[in-house]
Design an enzyme around this catalytic site. Structure first.
Site, PDB file in Angstrom:
ATOM      1  N   TYR A   1       0.820  -1.222   0.000  1.00 19.23           N
ATOM      2  CA  TYR A   1       0.000   0.000   0.000  1.00 19.23           C
ATOM      3  C   TYR A   1       0.848   1.265   0.000  1.00 19.23           C
ATOM      4  O   TYR A   1       0.418   2.307  -0.490  1.00 19.23           O
ATOM      5  CB  TYR A   1      -1.026  -0.041   1.139  1.00 19.23           C
ATOM      6  CG  TYR A   1      -2.133  -1.010   0.813  1.00 19.23           C
ATOM      7  CD1 TYR A   1      -2.143  -2.300   1.326  1.00 19.23           C
ATOM      8  CD2 TYR A   1      -3.115  -0.670  -0.119  1.00 19.23           C
ATOM      9  CE1 TYR A   1      -3.124  -3.211   0.962  1.00 19.23           C
ATOM     10  CE2 TYR A   1      -4.104  -1.577  -0.486  1.00 19.23           C
ATOM     11  CZ  TYR A   1      -4.094  -2.850   0.043  1.00 19.23           C
ATOM     12  OH  TYR A   1      -5.055  -3.753  -0.339  1.00 19.23           O
TER      13      TYR A   1
ATOM     14  N   ARG B   1       1.076   1.731  -3.630  1.00 24.23           N
ATOM     15  CA  ARG B   1      -0.172   2.277  -4.165  1.00 24.23           C
ATOM     16  C   ARG B   1      -0.249   3.769  -3.869  1.00 24.23           C
ATOM     17  O   ARG B   1      -0.598   4.571  -4.710  1.00 24.23           O
ATOM     18  CB  ARG B   1      -1.408   1.574  -3.556  1.00 24.23           C
ATOM     19  CG  ARG B   1      -1.492   0.079  -3.639  1.00 24.23           C
ATOM     20  CD  ARG B   1      -1.924  -0.488  -4.967  1.00 24.23           C
ATOM     21  NE  ARG B   1      -1.004  -0.294  -6.036  1.00 24.23           N
ATOM     22  CZ  ARG B   1       0.167  -0.950  -6.179  1.00 24.23           C
ATOM     23  NH1 ARG B   1       0.563  -1.805  -5.267  1.00 24.23           N
ATOM     24  NH2 ARG B   1       0.933  -0.744  -7.227  1.00 24.23           N
TER      25      ARG B   1
ATOM     26  N   ASN C   1     -12.474   2.531  -6.434  1.00 25.53           N
ATOM     27  CA  ASN C   1     -11.060   2.901  -6.486  1.00 25.53           C
ATOM     28  C   ASN C   1     -10.606   3.551  -5.177  1.00 25.53           C
ATOM     29  O   ASN C   1     -11.386   4.244  -4.516  1.00 25.53           O
ATOM     30  CB  ASN C   1     -10.803   3.864  -7.650  1.00 25.53           C
ATOM     31  CG  ASN C   1     -11.185   3.246  -8.988  1.00 25.53           C
ATOM     32  OD1 ASN C   1     -11.252   2.017  -9.109  1.00 25.53           O
ATOM     33  ND2 ASN C   1     -11.486   4.073  -9.972  1.00 25.53           N
ATOM     34  N   ILE C   2      -9.337   3.322  -4.869  1.00 30.83           N
ATOM     35  CA  ILE C   2      -8.780   3.915  -3.638  1.00 30.83           C
ATOM     36  C   ILE C   2      -7.977   5.177  -3.961  1.00 30.83           C
ATOM     37  O   ILE C   2      -7.456   5.822  -3.057  1.00 30.83           O
ATOM     38  CB  ILE C   2      -7.896   2.887  -2.882  1.00 30.83           C
ATOM     39  CG1 ILE C   2      -6.670   2.491  -3.703  1.00 30.83           C
ATOM     40  CG2 ILE C   2      -8.731   1.669  -2.492  1.00 30.83           C
ATOM     41  CD1 ILE C   2      -5.648   1.657  -2.928  1.00 30.83           C
TER      42      ILE C   2
ATOM     43  N   HIS D   1     -14.532   1.061  -1.158  1.00 30.83           N
ATOM     44  CA  HIS D   1     -13.432   0.151  -0.804  1.00 30.83           C
ATOM     45  C   HIS D   1     -12.339   0.866  -0.035  1.00 30.83           C
ATOM     46  O   HIS D   1     -11.226   0.349   0.093  1.00 30.83           O
ATOM     47  CB  HIS D   1     -12.840  -0.487  -2.072  1.00 30.83           C
ATOM     48  CG  HIS D   1     -13.752  -1.505  -2.683  1.00 30.83           C
ATOM     49  ND1 HIS D   1     -13.559  -1.980  -3.963  1.00 30.83           N
ATOM     50  CD2 HIS D   1     -14.868  -2.127  -2.221  1.00 30.83           C
ATOM     51  CE1 HIS D   1     -14.511  -2.864  -4.237  1.00 30.83           C
ATOM     52  NE2 HIS D   1     -15.325  -2.958  -3.205  1.00 30.83           N
TER      53      HIS D   1
ATOM     54  N   CYS E   1      -6.656   3.866  12.370  1.00 33.27           N
ATOM     55  CA  CYS E   1      -6.080   3.372  13.620  1.00 33.27           C
ATOM     56  C   CYS E   1      -6.982   2.280  14.203  1.00 33.27           C
ATOM     57  O   CYS E   1      -8.138   2.522  14.559  1.00 33.27           O
ATOM     58  CB  CYS E   1      -5.950   4.513  14.640  1.00 33.27           C
ATOM     59  SG  CYS E   1      -5.287   3.931  16.220  1.00 33.27           S
TER      60      CYS E   1
ATOM     61  N   ASN F   1     -17.146   0.894 -20.934  1.00 34.29           N
ATOM     62  CA  ASN F   1     -16.032   0.033 -20.567  1.00 34.29           C
ATOM     63  C   ASN F   1     -15.186  -0.309 -21.788  1.00 34.29           C
ATOM     64  O   ASN F   1     -15.677  -0.264 -22.917  1.00 34.29           O
ATOM     65  CB  ASN F   1     -16.573  -1.269 -19.924  1.00 34.29           C
ATOM     66  CG  ASN F   1     -15.656  -1.783 -18.831  1.00 34.29           C
ATOM     67  OD1 ASN F   1     -15.334  -1.072 -17.888  1.00 34.29           O
ATOM     68  ND2 ASN F   1     -15.220  -3.033 -18.977  1.00 34.29           N
TER      69      ASN F   1
ATOM     70  N   GLU G   1     -14.015  -3.219 -22.461  1.00 33.96           N
ATOM     71  CA  GLU G   1     -14.506  -4.511 -22.996  1.00 33.96           C
ATOM     72  C   GLU G   1     -15.754  -4.882 -22.212  1.00 33.96           C
ATOM     73  O   GLU G   1     -15.970  -4.346 -21.118  1.00 33.96           O
ATOM     74  CB  GLU G   1     -13.433  -5.588 -22.831  1.00 33.96           C
ATOM     75  CG  GLU G   1     -13.088  -5.838 -21.381  1.00 33.96           C
ATOM     76  CD  GLU G   1     -11.675  -6.406 -21.180  1.00 33.96           C
ATOM     77  OE1 GLU G   1     -10.961  -6.638 -22.168  1.00 33.96           O
ATOM     78  OE2 GLU G   1     -11.306  -6.581 -20.002  1.00 33.96           O
TER      79      GLU G   1
END
Ligand code: APR
Length: 237
Positions: A56, A59, A92-93, A109, A117, A201, A203
């Protein structure tokens, strides 16, 4: 289309792909390098917290280096100009929706730039590493974890999401494979409440057959075109 007042938009990794952020299930996807069980489950975190914090940290750094693309900008403009209800539910984050100027955004998410914490439940904006177990700014304990909803954990604000789907006249899915529930089930909930459904999209997603309409192509082209269309129609209605 004239009787559209309330819109719910679901976004996935595909909307941020053209900003240089990797998706999950493509050939070069994130889950190819890092088995989900190791980096995106509470068990994985207990087993090897340093591996998860490193994943992370990476990320977080990628998010900070990325810029919103025309798809994020188009949704931000729609958010600013749409007079009815509008909710961008993102899987998405990253914070690219917000950096493009959108306000009505819900991260189901969690968020890559947030630390949670587990001792006092406080959440903090976090842009540096968590690997050195820094103290929580609120309680001082070294119990910070990524503020990410891992597999097996409950996504955030599900009641608010389903309430919005229950009122929706239009549900639009952008850049998601439809591989992960509960997000993959939103299209059916929208249909059950009588909403029209549109998929934008690269696909066809796994749920494509459930949509009234599917447009295939890159989000940076499809989303601005659709946002212009819906705003012009609302003006002309
Ligand atoms: N424009 C539009 N769509 C795109 C683009 C693009 N430029 N690039 C890729 N896509 C599409 C792909 O075709 C695919 O359908 O985006 C989708 C990305 O799918 P995934 O990689 O599965 O990502 P996502 O659907 O967001 O995953 C959902 O799964 O692993 C969990 O928590 C993770 O939030 C994630 C969730």
């Amino acid at each position: 289309m004239s009787d559209i007042r309330n819109i719910v938009i679901l976004t996935g990794a595909g909307i941020s792909a053209e900003s240089g952020l990797r998706t999950f299930r493509a050939e070069d996807g994130l889950w190819e390098d890092h088995p989900v069980e190791e980096v995106a489950t509470p068990q994985g975190f207990r087993r090897d917290p340093d591996l998860v914090q490193r994943f992370y940290d990476e990320r977080r750094a990628n998010i900070l280096a990325a810029q919103p693309n025309p798809a994020h900008a188009a949704l931000a403009r729609l958010d600013a100009e749409w007079t009815g209800d509008l909710l961008i539910v993102t899987q998405n984050i990253d914070d690219l929706h917000e950096r493009a100027g959108a306000h009505r955004v819900l991260h189901m998410h969690g968020e890559g730039l947030s630390a949670w914490c587990t001792a006092c439940d406080a959440r903090h904006r976090w842009t540096s590493t968590l690997r050195d177990a820094p103290p929580c700014p609120a309680c001082g304990q070294s119990a910070l974890r990524p503020d990410i909803v891992w597999f097996g954990e409950m996504p955030y604000q599900m009641e608010r999401i389903f309430a919005a789907l229950g009122r929706a006249d239009l549900f639009v899915s952008i850049g998601t494979s439809g591989a992960v529930y509960p997000a993959a089930g939103f299209v059916q909930a929208a249909k059950d409440s009588g909403a029209a459904t549109l998929e934008l999209n690269l696909e066809p997603s796994q749920g494509s057959r459930l949509f009234d309409e599917t447009r295939l192509g890159p989000a940076s082209a499809l989303v601005p075109e659709w946002a212009r269309e819906i705003l012009e129609h609302a003006r002309g209605a």
